[in-house]
Design a protein around this motif. Sequence first.
Motif, PDB file in Angstrom:
ATOM      1  N   LEU A 243       6.757  -6.972  47.946  1.00 56.84           N
ATOM      2  CA  LEU A 243       6.603  -5.603  48.418  1.00 56.84           C
ATOM      3  C   LEU A 243       6.417  -5.565  49.930  1.00 56.84           C
ATOM      4  N   TYR A 244       6.886  -4.501  50.543  1.00 58.82           N
ATOM      5  CA  TYR A 244       6.714  -4.312  51.977  1.00 58.82           C
ATOM      6  C   TYR A 244       6.541  -2.830  52.267  1.00 58.82           C
ATOM      7  N   LEU A 245       6.114  -2.516  53.501  1.00 59.43           N
ATOM      8  CA  LEU A 245       5.915  -1.125  53.879  1.00 59.43           C
ATOM      9  C   LEU A 245       7.059  -0.628  54.744  1.00 59.43           C
ATOM     10  N   ASN A 246       7.666   0.491  54.330  1.00 61.80           N
ATOM     11  CA  ASN A 246       8.617   1.209  55.175  1.00 61.80           C
ATOM     12  C   ASN A 246       7.817   2.052  56.154  1.00 61.80           C
ATOM     13  N   ILE A 247       7.867   1.688  57.431  1.00 60.42           N
ATOM     14  CA  ILE A 247       7.177   2.477  58.453  1.00 60.42           C
ATOM     15  C   ILE A 247       8.167   3.497  58.985  1.00 60.42           C
ATOM     16  N   SER A 248       7.949   4.750  58.620  1.00 59.04           N
ATOM     17  CA  SER A 248       8.890   5.814  58.954  1.00 59.04           C
ATOM     18  C   SER A 248       8.147   7.144  58.983  1.00 59.04           C
ATOM     19  N   ARG A 249       8.886   8.213  59.188  1.00 57.27           N
ATOM     20  CA  ARG A 249       8.249   9.526  59.184  1.00 57.27           C
ATOM     21  C   ARG A 249       7.596   9.805  57.842  1.00 57.27           C
ATOM     22  N   ASP A 250       8.175   9.291  56.776  1.00 55.56           N
ATOM     23  CA  ASP A 250       7.594   9.380  55.441  1.00 55.56           C
ATOM     24  C   ASP A 250       7.349   7.963  54.951  1.00 55.56           C
ATOM     25  N   MET A 251       6.135   7.462  55.129  1.00 59.10           N
ATOM     26  CA  MET A 251       5.802   6.091  54.759  1.00 59.10           C
ATOM     27  C   MET A 251       6.045   5.867  53.273  1.00 59.10           C
ATOM     28  N   SER A 252       6.554   4.682  52.939  1.00 59.51           N
ATOM     29  CA  SER A 252       6.794   4.367  51.534  1.00 59.51           C
ATOM     30  C   SER A 252       6.765   2.854  51.353  1.00 59.51           C
TER      31      SER A 252
END
Length: 276
Positions: free
Chosen positions: A223-232
Amino acid sequence: MLHSDSDIAKDRRDLFRSFDVMAGLVDDEGFMMITPFVGVDNTDTFTVDRYQLENKYIPDIVRIMFGENIPENINTLVAFEYTDWKNPDDEERSYESFMRLSSDYVFNSQVIDTTKIHAENNHGTKTFLFLLNAFSSQHILWVPPTWKGGSVHADEWAFILGYDSESGFTSATAPYGVEPQKWEIEMSKEVIKMWTNFAKSGDPNKPVRINTEWPEYNLESQLYLNISRDMSVGQRLFDRGYNFWTNILPKLVKMTKPEMSKKENYCDKEESGCRP
């Protein structure tokens, strides 16, 4: 250091694994390969057609990774993997393929490989992986107005360093930036929480609460974190490219050229030796 069976390499791996580690990538790391940083002076007009991709760039990349005198079928396989078969002769698609290829062989496969090695630890330390897929208005690299891709190499620094309340710029990004949008400033505050949390505790989730929990990376779930305007939260980041460059190609190169030696910038990670 990552794959050798030597005592020195094992000691260095143990040291590496004794620390908590945060690693990450951006959407289009391969953009770096068409910038003045690597000697390309026409970033804004750079193009790639199918012929150039197959006959210039892919052979050069294979030579860089595996040495001289590599059988032609390796180049053919790389071309097959990175051709958009819905529009194989479309120049824009070839350009995108070159970006994906450059991202995978220079950055993505190496970072994922390093992250996996760290996650194979018995030291009780933590591993965290991220992907930045938010296109910043400020960049360390010069990005032409015609760029249609995602976030590029080092775009995370604008969010990590934060924004000056008066000018809207950081010392690192001011040369190529424009006034940040509100969402960038808010996202930067969240990113700064993660990075300072990690510096304090070895865990980006604490002591200060963040809005989206960042899961630990392990070899089972990846698993990893999408760092974006909408974190997921995402899973198995760039796993296809990683397996292609670190498993499939080295094995095929070894089968087709068994006499290849370590002096030719290649060794099998399953044997005692190092990666290119």
